[in-house]
Motif scaffolding. Structure first.
Motif, PDB file in Angstrom:
ATOM      1  N   ILE A   1       9.223   3.701  -1.402  1.00  0.00           N
ATOM      2  CA  ILE A   1      10.684   3.779  -1.336  1.00  0.00           C
ATOM      3  C   ILE A   1      11.220   2.601  -0.519  1.00  0.00           C
ATOM      4  N   ASN A   2      10.609   2.384   0.652  1.00  0.00           N
ATOM      5  CA  ASN A   2      11.037   1.278   1.508  1.00  0.00           C
ATOM      6  C   ASN A   2      10.877  -0.071   0.823  1.00  0.00           C
ATOM      7  N   ALA A   3       9.729  -0.273   0.168  1.00  0.00           N
ATOM      8  CA  ALA A   3       9.469  -1.561  -0.477  1.00  0.00           C
ATOM      9  C   ALA A   3      10.464  -1.831  -1.603  1.00  0.00           C
ATOM     10  N   THR A   4      10.780  -0.791  -2.381  1.00  0.00           N
ATOM     11  CA  THR A   4      11.743  -0.958  -3.468  1.00  0.00           C
ATOM     12  C   THR A   4      13.101  -1.382  -2.917  1.00  0.00           C
ATOM     13  N   TYR A   5      13.532  -0.704  -1.860  1.00  0.00           N
ATOM     14  CA  TYR A   5      14.830  -1.034  -1.268  1.00  0.00           C
ATOM     15  C   TYR A   5      14.835  -2.446  -0.686  1.00  0.00           C
ATOM     16  N   LEU A   6      13.769  -2.811   0.021  1.00  0.00           N
ATOM     17  CA  LEU A   6      13.706  -4.145   0.628  1.00  0.00           C
ATOM     18  C   LEU A   6      13.734  -5.234  -0.437  1.00  0.00           C
TER      19      LEU A   6
ATOM     20  N   VAL B   1      13.925   4.315 -10.778  1.00  0.00           N
ATOM     21  CA  VAL B   1      12.541   4.062 -10.374  1.00  0.00           C
ATOM     22  C   VAL B   1      11.912   5.414 -10.079  1.00  0.00           C
ATOM     23  N   GLN B   2      10.605   5.559 -10.340  1.00  0.00           N
ATOM     24  CA  GLN B   2       9.985   6.867 -10.171  1.00  0.00           C
ATOM     25  C   GLN B   2       8.634   6.764  -9.476  1.00  0.00           C
ATOM     26  N   HIS B   3       8.324   7.802  -8.693  1.00  0.00           N
ATOM     27  CA  HIS B   3       6.968   7.962  -8.149  1.00  0.00           C
ATOM     28  C   HIS B   3       6.393   9.259  -8.707  1.00  0.00           C
ATOM     29  N   THR B   4       6.655   9.472  -9.972  1.00  0.00           N
ATOM     30  CA  THR B   4       6.127  10.592 -10.751  1.00  0.00           C
ATOM     31  C   THR B   4       5.537  10.005 -12.028  1.00  0.00           C
TER      32      THR B   4
ATOM     33  N   PRO C   1      22.667  -8.048  -1.502  1.00  0.00           N
ATOM     34  CA  PRO C   1      23.033  -7.438  -0.215  1.00  0.00           C
ATOM     35  C   PRO C   1      23.922  -6.203  -0.345  1.00  0.00           C
ATOM     36  N   ASP C   2      24.533  -6.007  -1.512  1.00  0.00           N
ATOM     37  CA  ASP C   2      25.434  -4.857  -1.695  1.00  0.00           C
ATOM     38  C   ASP C   2      24.721  -3.621  -2.243  1.00  0.00           C
ATOM     39  N   VAL C   3      23.431  -3.726  -2.500  1.00  0.00           N
ATOM     40  CA  VAL C   3      22.724  -2.640  -3.177  1.00  0.00           C
ATOM     41  C   VAL C   3      22.554  -1.426  -2.266  1.00  0.00           C
ATOM     42  N   GLN C   4      22.570  -0.254  -2.860  1.00  0.00           N
ATOM     43  CA  GLN C   4      22.233   0.988  -2.166  1.00  0.00           C
ATOM     44  C   GLN C   4      21.221   1.752  -3.007  1.00  0.00           C
ATOM     45  N   MET C   5      20.473   2.639  -2.374  1.00  0.00           N
ATOM     46  CA  MET C   5      19.479   3.396  -3.106  1.00  0.00           C
ATOM     47  C   MET C   5      19.614   4.876  -2.806  1.00  0.00           C
ATOM     48  N   LYS C   6      19.606   5.676  -3.865  1.00  0.00           N
ATOM     49  CA  LYS C   6      19.678   7.129  -3.735  1.00  0.00           C
ATOM     50  C   LYS C   6      18.316   7.718  -4.095  1.00  0.00           C
ATOM     51  N   VAL C   7      17.884   8.726  -3.333  1.00  0.00           N
ATOM     52  CA  VAL C   7      16.559   9.323  -3.505  1.00  0.00           C
ATOM     53  C   VAL C   7      16.693  10.802  -3.829  1.00  0.00           C
ATOM     54  N   VAL C   8      15.971  11.249  -4.854  1.00  0.00           N
ATOM     55  CA  VAL C   8      15.873  12.671  -5.184  1.00  0.00           C
ATOM     56  C   VAL C   8      14.402  13.066  -5.112  1.00  0.00           C
TER      57      VAL C   8
ATOM     58  N   TYR D   1      15.897   6.605  -7.090  1.00  0.00           N
ATOM     59  CA  TYR D   1      14.445   6.712  -6.887  1.00  0.00           C
ATOM     60  C   TYR D   1      14.045   8.185  -6.955  1.00  0.00           C
ATOM     61  N   ILE D   2      13.129   8.497  -7.878  1.00  0.00           N
ATOM     62  CA  ILE D   2      12.595   9.855  -7.994  1.00  0.00           C
ATOM     63  C   ILE D   2      11.310   9.915  -7.183  1.00  0.00           C
ATOM     64  N   ALA D   3      11.328  10.685  -6.097  1.00  0.00           N
ATOM     65  CA  ALA D   3      10.202  10.755  -5.173  1.00  0.00           C
ATOM     66  C   ALA D   3       9.429  12.051  -5.382  1.00  0.00           C
ATOM     67  N   SER D   4       8.123  11.968  -5.239  1.00  0.00           N
ATOM     68  CA  SER D   4       7.252  13.117  -5.474  1.00  0.00           C
ATOM     69  C   SER D   4       7.084  13.948  -4.208  1.00  0.00           C
ATOM     70  N   PHE D   5       6.229  13.496  -3.291  1.00  0.00           N
ATOM     71  CA  PHE D   5       5.948  14.219  -2.046  1.00  0.00           C
ATOM     72  C   PHE D   5       6.115  13.279  -0.856  1.00  0.00           C
ATOM     73  N   PRO D   6       6.535  13.793   0.309  1.00  0.00           N
ATOM     74  CA  PRO D   6       6.788  12.934   1.473  1.00  0.00           C
ATOM     75  C   PRO D   6       5.514  12.536   2.215  1.00  0.00           C
ATOM     76  N   ILE D   7       4.679  11.742   1.568  1.00  0.00           N
ATOM     77  CA  ILE D   7       3.466  11.217   2.179  1.00  0.00           C
ATOM     78  C   ILE D   7       3.657   9.714   2.406  1.00  0.00           C
ATOM     79  N   PRO D   8       2.854   9.091   3.259  1.00  0.00           N
ATOM     80  CA  PRO D   8       3.068   7.670   3.577  1.00  0.00           C
ATOM     81  C   PRO D   8       3.154   6.767   2.359  1.00  0.00           C
ATOM     82  N   GLU D   9       2.316   6.997   1.362  1.00  0.00           N
ATOM     83  CA  GLU D   9       2.335   6.154   0.171  1.00  0.00           C
ATOM     84  C   GLU D   9       3.708   6.152  -0.491  1.00  0.00           C
ATOM     85  N   VAL D  10       4.312   7.316  -0.618  1.00  0.00           N
ATOM     86  CA  VAL D  10       5.608   7.422  -1.286  1.00  0.00           C
ATOM     87  C   VAL D  10       6.705   6.808  -0.415  1.00  0.00           C
ATOM     88  N   ILE D  11       6.666   7.076   0.876  1.00  0.00           N
ATOM     89  CA  ILE D  11       7.672   6.507   1.782  1.00  0.00           C
ATOM     90  C   ILE D  11       7.566   4.983   1.803  1.00  0.00           C
ATOM     91  N   ARG D  12       6.329   4.448   1.821  1.00  0.00           N
ATOM     92  CA  ARG D  12       6.122   2.995   1.746  1.00  0.00           C
ATOM     93  C   ARG D  12       6.800   2.426   0.515  1.00  0.00           C
TER      94      ARG D  12
END
Length: 355
Positions: free
Chosen positions: A165-170, A211-214, A177-184, A152-163
């Motif tokens: 990231i969480n939604a993608t992982y969920l 996945v990207q938030h850019t 059940p074996d999936v993991q997610m790495k964030v940059v 997951y390519i994350a832009s800025f640590p604001i609620p929208e982006v954190i939401r």
């Protein structure tokens, strides 16, 4: 005054009134990136063009692109107000405080800010419920990943982006059940070189779905070059890399912008905090790759329908945070207020937010 003079004055007044009545509504748009980013700013500009097409000569639109969040934003918004724009849309989280300050100085004009939370009598807020699309993204990613690793390519640590990231992982965890997610974190909305570097870093760490938030298609192109999956951001990016493109989460602002412009024209606009999602087509899932099996496609389509109908909420309990603390009880889901303030990661995500 003679009859002739009275008639001339009446005709002049009638002409003046007609000119005023026919004056177009002036509308300004402020974008954080270029309209050619093929992502967030591009889609907002498509909304602007939809307004022009719908209203024709009744409106006159102006846009300013590549506006930095902060002092530059306030200067730009203030210039648009001074130039006579009656309605101004500002379209990035960092434009919130500048918009609020200018709105306070121009109470006779209408302002709308995307993704923020500050309202006033002449200032409303709106956003697309991207976490619904991200949950679908996560589910599709969880179904196709072979390495059980999503990047997951994350832009800025604001609620929208954190939401998101969480939604993608969920969404991924629900089917794998074996999936993991790495964030940059890249600390930018639009920088193709940075975005491509982040995608390659994640793929080097084993991610086979990016996945990207850019906002540029660079991560998708990087994934395509290495035979991995990528996801389109804000617009349908499938044409950039049809083979690698898993799906796109599309923001469709046109109908909402048209509705708001009409409300201002009708003098019945009211400040609100609008959240638009799959149910009203502000969020659409586009160009799902036909490489998915029939069973996988059926699962994704069923999820889209379930979220759209309100039958399923992506942040349904039980949910715990990274520390294992219960945040949402079984049978409940996060409220809009709680989602708007989200600053925590769900259990299982190995990530921290930059300061």
């Amino acid at each position: 005054m003679s009859l002739k003079q009275k008639l001339a004055l009446a005709a002049a007044l009638a002409f003046s009134t007609q000119v005023l009545a026919d004056d177009p509504l002036k509308i300004g748009f402020v974008y954080v990136g270029p309209i050619g980013d093929h992502g967030w700013s591009y889609q907002h500009d498509q909304g602007r063009l939809a307004v022009e097409k719908h209203f024709g000569e009744a409106v006159q639109t102006t846009y300013v692109e590549n506006v930095n969040e902060g002092a530059d934003a306030e200067r730009t918004i203030r210039r648009l107000a001074q130039a006579g724009n009656d309605l101004i849309f500002t379209t990035s989280f960092g434009f919130m405080n500048p918009t609020a300050r200018v709105a306070a100085d121009y109470p006779d004009k209408t302002f709308m800010h995307a993704t923020g939370y500050k309202q006033a009598d002449n200032l409303g807020t709106y956003l697309s419920v991207t976490y619904e699309g991200r949950y679908v993204t996560g589910t599709a990613a969880g179904l196709v990943t072979e390495s059980d690793t999503i990047g997951y390519i994350a832009s800025f640590p604001i609620p929208e982006v954190i939401r998101d990231i969480n939604a993608t992982y969920l969404g991924a965890k629900a089917v794998n059940p074996d999936v993991q997610m790495k964030v940059v974190w890249v600390n930018t909305w639009f920088d193709p070189a940075k975005e491509a570097d982040a995608a390659n870093t994640l793929m080097d760490q084993g991610a086979d779905v990016i996945v990207q938030h850019t906002d540029s298609p660079a991560p998708l192109l990087a994934a395509n070059k290495r035979g991995k999956w990528g996801v389109g951001q804000a617009s349908d990016m499938s044409h950039f890399a049809p083979e690698a493109h898993l799906l796109s989460v599309v923001n469709d602002w046109g109908p909402y912008y048209i509705k708001q412009v009409q409300a201002v024209m009708d003098d019945n606009w009211k400040s609100e905090d609008y959240w638009g999602g799959i149910s009203d087509d502000v969020i659409r899932i586009a160009a799902i790759n036909d490489r998915l099996t029939e069973a996988q496609r059926s699962q994704v389509d069923g999820l889209i329908a379930s979220i759209g109908s309100g039958e399923f909420h992506p942040f349904s309990g039980p949910l715990k945070n990274q520390a294992g603390e219960l945040k949402v009880k079984e049978g409940e889901h996060l409220s809009q207020k709680e989602l708007a303030e989200m600053n925590w990661y769900v259990e299982g995500i190995d990530a921290t937010s930059p300061q």
